[in-house]
Design an enzyme around this catalytic site. Structure first.
Site, short mmCIF file in Angstrom:
data_model
loop_
_atom_site.label_atom_id
_atom_site.label_comp_id
_atom_site.label_asym_id
_atom_site.label_seq_id
_atom_site.Cartn_x
_atom_site.Cartn_y
_atom_site.Cartn_z
N HIS A 119 159.34 -22.56 -16.75
CA HIS A 119 158.64 -22.48 -15.46
C HIS A 119 159.63 -22.84 -14.35
O HIS A 119 160.48 -23.72 -14.53
CB HIS A 119 157.45 -23.44 -15.45
CG HIS A 119 156.54 -23.22 -14.28
ND1 HIS A 119 156.85 -23.68 -13.02
CD2 HIS A 119 155.36 -22.57 -14.17
CE1 HIS A 119 155.89 -23.32 -12.18
NE2 HIS A 119 154.97 -22.65 -12.86
N GLY A 122 148.25 -21.31 -11.18
CA GLY A 122 148.40 -22.74 -10.96
C GLY A 122 147.19 -23.29 -10.23
O GLY A 122 146.15 -23.58 -10.82
N GLY A 123 147.31 -23.40 -8.91
CA GLY A 123 146.28 -24.06 -8.08
C GLY A 123 144.86 -23.62 -8.37
O GLY A 123 143.96 -24.46 -8.53
N SER A 150 150.30 -17.67 -6.67
CA SER A 150 149.19 -17.69 -5.72
C SER A 150 148.09 -16.68 -6.05
O SER A 150 147.52 -16.05 -5.14
CB SER A 150 149.71 -17.49 -4.29
OG SER A 150 150.58 -18.55 -3.93
N ASN A 173 147.82 -23.15 -15.46
CA ASN A 173 148.83 -24.20 -15.50
C ASN A 173 148.41 -25.33 -14.57
O ASN A 173 148.45 -25.19 -13.36
CB ASN A 173 150.18 -23.60 -15.05
CG ASN A 173 151.27 -24.66 -14.94
OD1 ASN A 173 151.14 -25.75 -15.48
ND2 ASN A 173 152.34 -24.32 -14.24
N TRP A 174 148.02 -26.46 -15.18
CA TRP A 174 147.52 -27.58 -14.36
C TRP A 174 148.65 -28.42 -13.78
O TRP A 174 148.38 -29.39 -13.05
CB TRP A 174 146.61 -28.47 -15.20
CG TRP A 174 145.27 -27.86 -15.51
CD1 TRP A 174 144.84 -26.60 -15.18
CD2 TRP A 174 144.19 -28.47 -16.22
NE1 TRP A 174 143.56 -26.39 -15.64
CE2 TRP A 174 143.13 -27.53 -16.29
CE3 TRP A 174 144.01 -29.72 -16.82
CZ2 TRP A 174 141.93 -27.81 -16.92
CZ3 TRP A 174 142.80 -29.99 -17.45
CH2 TRP A 174 141.77 -29.05 -17.49
N LYS A 175 149.87 -28.15 -14.16
CA LYS A 175 151.02 -28.93 -13.66
C LYS A 175 150.73 -30.43 -13.84
O LYS A 175 150.21 -30.83 -14.87
CB LYS A 175 151.32 -28.58 -12.21
CG LYS A 175 151.35 -27.05 -11.99
CD LYS A 175 151.90 -26.66 -10.66
CE LYS A 175 151.71 -25.16 -10.47
NZ LYS A 175 152.58 -24.59 -9.48
N GLU A 197 159.44 -24.59 -11.84
CA GLU A 197 159.46 -26.02 -11.46
C GLU A 197 160.27 -26.84 -12.48
O GLU A 197 160.88 -27.85 -12.11
CB GLU A 197 158.02 -26.54 -11.31
CG GLU A 197 157.38 -25.95 -10.05
CD GLU A 197 155.87 -25.85 -10.09
OE1 GLU A 197 155.23 -26.45 -10.98
OE2 GLU A 197 155.32 -25.13 -9.22
N GLU A 257 157.10 -14.59 -12.28
CA GLU A 257 156.62 -15.51 -11.25
C GLU A 257 157.66 -15.62 -10.15
O GLU A 257 158.57 -16.47 -10.24
CB GLU A 257 156.38 -16.89 -11.85
CG GLU A 257 155.29 -16.93 -12.90
CD GLU A 257 154.61 -18.29 -12.89
OE1 GLU A 257 153.40 -18.32 -12.66
OE2 GLU A 257 155.29 -19.31 -13.09
N GLY A 313 152.56 -21.43 -5.46
CA GLY A 313 152.02 -22.54 -4.69
C GLY A 313 152.15 -22.37 -3.19
O GLY A 313 151.95 -23.31 -2.43
C1 PEP Z 1 152.21 -21.52 -11.51
O1 PEP Z 1 152.05 -22.72 -11.60
O2 PEP Z 1 152.84 -20.92 -12.38
C2 PEP Z 1 151.67 -20.82 -10.34
C3 PEP Z 1 151.80 -19.52 -10.28
O3 PEP Z 1 151.08 -21.59 -9.37
P1 PEP Z 1 150.14 -21.04 -8.16
O4 PEP Z 1 149.11 -20.14 -8.80
O5 PEP Z 1 149.55 -22.27 -7.57
O6 PEP Z 1 151.01 -20.28 -7.24
#
Ligand code: PEP
Length: 259
Positions: free
Chosen positions: A99, A232-233, A211, A13-15, A101, A165, A171
Protein backbone atom coordinates in the site's frame (compact mmCIF):
# COMPACT_ATOMS: atom_id res chain seq x y z
CA UNK A 1 -26.52 -13.16 -12.96
CA UNK A 2 -23.62 -11.00 -14.08
CA UNK A 3 -22.02 -10.50 -17.48
CA UNK A 4 -18.63 -9.64 -15.94
CA UNK A 5 -15.68 -11.73 -17.05
CA UNK A 6 -14.18 -11.69 -13.56
CA UNK A 7 -15.94 -11.80 -10.18
CA UNK A 8 -15.50 -8.39 -8.55
CA UNK A 9 -13.89 -7.88 -5.15
CA UNK A 10 -14.82 -5.15 -2.70
CA UNK A 11 -12.06 -4.60 -0.14
CA UNK A 12 -12.22 -2.21 2.81
CA UNK A 13 -8.96 -0.89 4.26
CA UNK A 14 -9.51 0.48 7.76
CA UNK A 15 -5.91 1.70 8.07
CA UNK A 16 -5.20 2.77 11.71
CA UNK A 17 -8.86 3.22 12.64
CA UNK A 18 -11.33 1.45 14.92
CA UNK A 19 -11.09 -0.38 18.25
CA UNK A 20 -12.15 -3.99 18.79
CA UNK A 21 -15.64 -3.17 20.13
CA UNK A 22 -16.23 -0.92 17.12
CA UNK A 23 -15.14 -3.74 14.81
CA UNK A 24 -17.65 -6.08 16.44
CA UNK A 25 -20.46 -3.51 16.08
CA UNK A 26 -19.50 -2.96 12.46
CA UNK A 27 -19.78 -6.69 11.75
CA UNK A 28 -23.32 -6.77 13.14
CA UNK A 29 -24.38 -3.84 10.92
CA UNK A 30 -22.65 -5.28 7.86
CA UNK A 31 -24.24 -8.70 8.27
CA UNK A 32 -27.68 -7.11 8.68
CA UNK A 33 -27.37 -5.24 5.39
CA UNK A 34 -25.53 -7.83 3.31
CA UNK A 35 -27.45 -9.38 0.39
CA UNK A 36 -27.95 -13.15 0.55
CA UNK A 37 -25.72 -13.45 -2.51
CA UNK A 38 -23.32 -10.49 -2.56
CA UNK A 39 -22.48 -9.31 -6.08
CA UNK A 40 -18.76 -9.26 -5.17
CA UNK A 41 -16.32 -10.98 -2.86
CA UNK A 42 -16.10 -8.79 0.24
CA UNK A 43 -12.95 -8.46 2.38
CA UNK A 44 -12.12 -6.17 5.30
CA UNK A 45 -8.61 -5.18 6.38
CA UNK A 46 -8.75 -4.00 10.01
CA UNK A 47 -5.74 -3.28 12.22
CA UNK A 48 -3.80 -6.38 13.28
CA UNK A 49 -5.28 -6.13 16.78
CA UNK A 50 -8.89 -6.25 15.55
CA UNK A 51 -8.40 -9.19 13.18
CA UNK A 52 -9.50 -11.99 15.57
CA UNK A 53 -12.51 -9.97 16.80
CA UNK A 54 -13.68 -9.17 13.28
CA UNK A 55 -12.99 -12.66 11.92
CA UNK A 56 -15.03 -14.18 14.74
CA UNK A 57 -17.88 -11.70 14.32
CA UNK A 58 -18.04 -12.42 10.57
CA UNK A 59 -17.70 -16.22 10.84
CA UNK A 60 -20.32 -17.96 8.74
CA UNK A 61 -20.87 -14.86 6.59
CA UNK A 62 -19.41 -14.44 3.09
CA UNK A 63 -17.18 -11.59 4.30
CA UNK A 64 -13.50 -12.42 4.78
CA UNK A 65 -10.73 -10.67 6.67
CA UNK A 66 -7.17 -9.74 5.72
CA UNK A 67 -4.04 -8.14 7.13
CA UNK A 68 -2.81 -4.71 6.04
CA UNK A 69 0.79 -5.94 5.77
CA UNK A 70 3.08 -8.90 6.49
CA UNK A 71 6.80 -9.62 6.77
CA UNK A 72 8.43 -11.51 3.91
CA UNK A 73 10.18 -13.92 6.28
CA UNK A 74 8.21 -16.81 7.81
CA UNK A 75 9.50 -15.98 11.33
CA UNK A 76 12.49 -14.43 13.08
CA UNK A 77 13.90 -11.39 14.85
CA UNK A 78 11.66 -8.71 13.29
CA UNK A 79 10.24 -6.64 16.12
CA UNK A 80 6.83 -5.20 15.41
CA UNK A 81 6.24 -7.30 12.30
CA UNK A 82 3.68 -10.00 11.58
CA UNK A 83 4.16 -13.17 9.52
CA UNK A 84 1.88 -14.84 7.00
CA UNK A 85 1.36 -17.79 9.36
CA UNK A 86 0.33 -15.43 12.17
CA UNK A 87 -2.20 -13.74 9.88
CA UNK A 88 -3.67 -17.11 8.88
CA UNK A 89 -3.77 -18.18 12.53
CA UNK A 90 -5.70 -15.01 13.45
CA UNK A 91 -8.37 -15.69 10.80
CA UNK A 92 -7.05 -13.92 7.69
CA UNK A 93 -7.38 -15.20 4.14
CA UNK A 94 -6.03 -12.06 2.44
CA UNK A 95 -3.26 -9.50 2.84
CA UNK A 96 -2.40 -6.10 1.34
CA UNK A 97 1.13 -5.74 -0.05
CA UNK A 98 2.78 -2.43 -0.88
CA UNK A 99 0.00 0.00 0.00
CA UNK A 100 1.36 3.46 -0.82
CA UNK A 101 1.16 4.43 2.86
CA UNK A 102 3.50 1.50 3.68
CA UNK A 103 5.81 2.53 0.83
CA UNK A 104 5.78 6.14 2.15
CA UNK A 105 5.92 5.50 5.93
CA UNK A 106 8.18 2.43 5.95
CA UNK A 107 10.30 2.87 2.84
CA UNK A 108 8.96 -0.27 1.18
CA UNK A 109 10.66 -0.86 -2.16
CA UNK A 110 9.22 -2.68 -5.17
CA UNK A 111 11.51 -5.63 -4.38
CA UNK A 112 10.29 -5.84 -0.79
CA UNK A 113 6.66 -5.62 -1.88
CA UNK A 114 7.15 -8.48 -4.33
CA UNK A 115 8.94 -10.54 -1.64
CA UNK A 116 5.93 -10.02 0.63
CA UNK A 117 3.52 -11.10 -2.11
CA UNK A 118 5.58 -14.26 -2.67
CA UNK A 119 5.59 -15.01 1.08
CA UNK A 120 1.82 -14.53 1.23
CA UNK A 121 1.26 -16.88 -1.72
CA UNK A 122 3.60 -19.52 -0.28
CA UNK A 123 1.58 -19.49 2.96
CA UNK A 124 -1.81 -19.69 1.24
CA UNK A 125 -2.88 -16.06 1.66
CA UNK A 126 -4.33 -14.04 -1.23
CA UNK A 127 -2.19 -10.91 -1.70
CA UNK A 128 -3.56 -7.68 -3.16
CA UNK A 129 -0.48 -5.92 -4.52
CA UNK A 130 -0.98 -2.15 -4.59
CA UNK A 131 0.60 -0.02 -7.32
CA UNK A 132 0.16 3.55 -8.47
CA UNK A 133 1.89 6.76 -9.40
CA UNK A 134 2.32 9.94 -7.35
CA UNK A 135 0.96 13.29 -8.46
CA UNK A 136 4.42 14.44 -9.56
CA UNK A 137 4.96 11.26 -11.56
CA UNK A 138 1.62 11.71 -13.34
CA UNK A 139 2.38 15.36 -14.09
CA UNK A 140 5.76 14.32 -15.50
CA UNK A 141 4.07 11.80 -17.81
CA UNK A 142 5.70 8.86 -15.99
CA UNK A 143 2.56 6.97 -14.92
CA UNK A 144 3.03 3.97 -17.18
CA UNK A 145 6.79 3.78 -16.49
CA UNK A 146 6.06 3.66 -12.76
CA UNK A 147 3.39 0.98 -13.16
CA UNK A 148 5.66 -1.01 -15.47
CA UNK A 149 8.42 -0.96 -12.85
CA UNK A 150 6.09 -1.86 -9.98
CA UNK A 151 4.77 -5.00 -11.72
CA UNK A 152 8.00 -6.03 -13.48
CA UNK A 153 8.62 -8.89 -11.04
CA UNK A 154 5.02 -9.67 -10.15
CA UNK A 155 4.69 -13.43 -9.60
CA UNK A 156 2.28 -15.40 -11.77
CA UNK A 157 -0.26 -16.92 -9.43
CA UNK A 158 -4.05 -17.14 -9.76
CA UNK A 159 -4.44 -16.22 -6.05
CA UNK A 160 -2.81 -12.80 -6.56
CA UNK A 161 -4.77 -9.60 -7.25
CA UNK A 162 -3.60 -6.11 -8.19
CA UNK A 163 -4.95 -2.78 -6.97
CA UNK A 164 -4.30 0.34 -9.03
CA UNK A 165 -4.26 3.16 -6.50
CA UNK A 166 -2.99 6.48 -7.83
CA UNK A 167 -1.37 8.08 -4.79
CA UNK A 168 -2.91 11.47 -5.57
CA UNK A 169 -6.39 9.95 -5.24
CA UNK A 170 -5.95 8.19 -1.89
CA UNK A 171 -7.74 9.94 0.94
CA UNK A 172 -7.90 13.20 -1.04
CA UNK A 173 -11.47 13.12 -2.32
CA UNK A 174 -10.01 13.45 -5.82
CA UNK A 175 -11.10 10.23 -7.55
CA UNK A 176 -9.54 9.19 -10.84
CA UNK A 177 -12.05 9.58 -13.65
CA UNK A 178 -13.34 6.26 -14.96
CA UNK A 179 -11.31 6.92 -18.15
CA UNK A 180 -8.05 7.51 -16.24
CA UNK A 181 -8.60 4.44 -14.05
CA UNK A 182 -9.60 2.21 -16.97
CA UNK A 183 -6.56 3.35 -19.01
CA UNK A 184 -4.22 2.33 -16.19
CA UNK A 185 -6.01 -1.00 -15.73
CA UNK A 186 -5.80 -1.72 -19.47
CA UNK A 187 -2.10 -0.84 -19.48
CA UNK A 188 -1.41 -3.20 -16.54
CA UNK A 189 -3.37 -6.04 -18.16
CA UNK A 190 -1.61 -5.60 -21.50
CA UNK A 191 1.81 -5.34 -19.88
CA UNK A 192 1.24 -8.49 -17.81
CA UNK A 193 -0.29 -10.26 -20.78
CA UNK A 194 2.94 -9.73 -22.72
CA UNK A 195 5.08 -11.04 -19.86
CA UNK A 196 2.93 -13.76 -18.31
CA UNK A 197 0.56 -14.67 -21.15
CA UNK A 198 -2.90 -13.57 -22.24
CA UNK A 199 -4.87 -16.23 -20.32
CA UNK A 200 -3.29 -15.17 -17.01
CA UNK A 201 -3.78 -11.47 -17.70
CA UNK A 202 -7.42 -12.05 -18.69
CA UNK A 203 -8.14 -13.80 -15.39
CA UNK A 204 -6.21 -11.32 -13.20
CA UNK A 205 -8.48 -9.11 -11.13
CA UNK A 206 -7.39 -5.47 -10.93
CA UNK A 207 -9.13 -3.31 -8.33
CA UNK A 208 -9.28 0.48 -8.34
CA UNK A 209 -8.59 2.44 -5.16
CA UNK A 210 -8.65 6.17 -4.45
CA UNK A 211 -11.55 8.08 -2.88
CA UNK A 212 -14.24 5.62 -3.96
CA UNK A 213 -17.61 6.60 -2.45
CA UNK A 214 -21.24 5.57 -2.96
CA UNK A 215 -21.53 8.57 -5.31
CA UNK A 216 -18.83 7.58 -7.79
CA UNK A 217 -18.81 3.77 -7.40
CA UNK A 218 -21.37 2.89 -10.11
CA UNK A 219 -19.62 4.88 -12.82
CA UNK A 220 -16.27 3.25 -12.01
CA UNK A 221 -17.77 -0.24 -11.60
CA UNK A 222 -19.33 0.03 -15.06
CA UNK A 223 -15.87 -0.13 -16.64
CA UNK A 224 -15.09 -3.65 -17.85
CA UNK A 225 -11.43 -3.38 -16.84
CA UNK A 226 -12.22 -2.42 -13.23
CA UNK A 227 -12.76 -5.61 -11.23
CA UNK A 228 -13.56 -4.14 -7.85
CA UNK A 229 -12.45 -1.52 -5.36
CA UNK A 230 -10.02 -1.06 -2.51
CA UNK A 231 -11.82 1.47 -0.32
CA UNK A 232 -10.34 3.40 2.60
CA UNK A 233 -12.41 6.17 4.19
CA UNK A 234 -15.82 5.06 2.89
CA UNK A 235 -15.30 1.52 4.20
CA UNK A 236 -15.37 2.76 7.81
CA UNK A 237 -19.15 3.18 7.70
CA UNK A 238 -20.97 -0.10 7.02
CA UNK A 239 -23.86 1.69 5.29
CA UNK A 240 -21.53 3.47 2.86
CA UNK A 241 -19.57 0.27 2.28
CA UNK A 242 -22.80 -1.62 1.52
CA UNK A 243 -23.89 1.16 -0.84
CA UNK A 244 -20.61 0.75 -2.74
CA UNK A 245 -21.21 -3.01 -2.90
CA UNK A 246 -24.53 -2.25 -4.59
CA UNK A 247 -22.59 -0.78 -7.54
CA UNK A 248 -21.71 -4.35 -8.57
CA UNK A 249 -25.28 -5.63 -8.53
CA UNK A 250 -26.50 -6.61 -12.00
CA UNK A 251 -28.53 -3.71 -13.35
CA UNK A 252 -32.10 -3.81 -12.17
CA UNK A 253 -31.34 -6.14 -9.26
CA UNK A 254 -32.08 -5.17 -5.66
CA UNK A 255 -28.58 -4.83 -4.15
CA UNK A 256 -29.92 -6.19 -0.85
CA UNK A 257 -31.05 -9.40 -2.58
CA UNK A 258 -34.50 -10.95 -2.42
CA UNK A 259 -35.79 -11.49 1.11
C1 PEP B 1 -6.92 3.12 0.47
O1 PEP B 1 -6.76 3.14 1.67
O2 PEP B 1 -6.35 2.25 -0.21
C2 PEP B 1 -7.77 4.13 -0.16
C3 PEP B 1 -7.99 4.06 -1.45
O3 PEP B 1 -8.27 5.12 0.66
P1 PEP B 1 -9.46 6.15 0.28
O4 PEP B 1 -10.60 5.31 -0.25
O5 PEP B 1 -9.80 6.81 1.57
O6 PEP B 1 -8.95 7.07 -0.76
Amino acid sequence: MSDRARRPVLAGNWKMHRLRAEAADYAVALRAGLPAEPPAEVVLFPSFLSIPTLAEALAGSPVEVGGQDLHAQPEGAHTGDVSAAQLLDAGCRWVLCGHSERRRDHGETDARVIAKARAALAAGLRPIVCVGESRDERRAGQTFDVLDRQVAELPEDPALLLAYEPVWAIGTGETATPEVAADAHRFLRERLGRRLGEPYACRLRILYGGSVTPDNASELAARADIDGFLVGGASLDPRRFLAILGAFAPSGADPRGTP
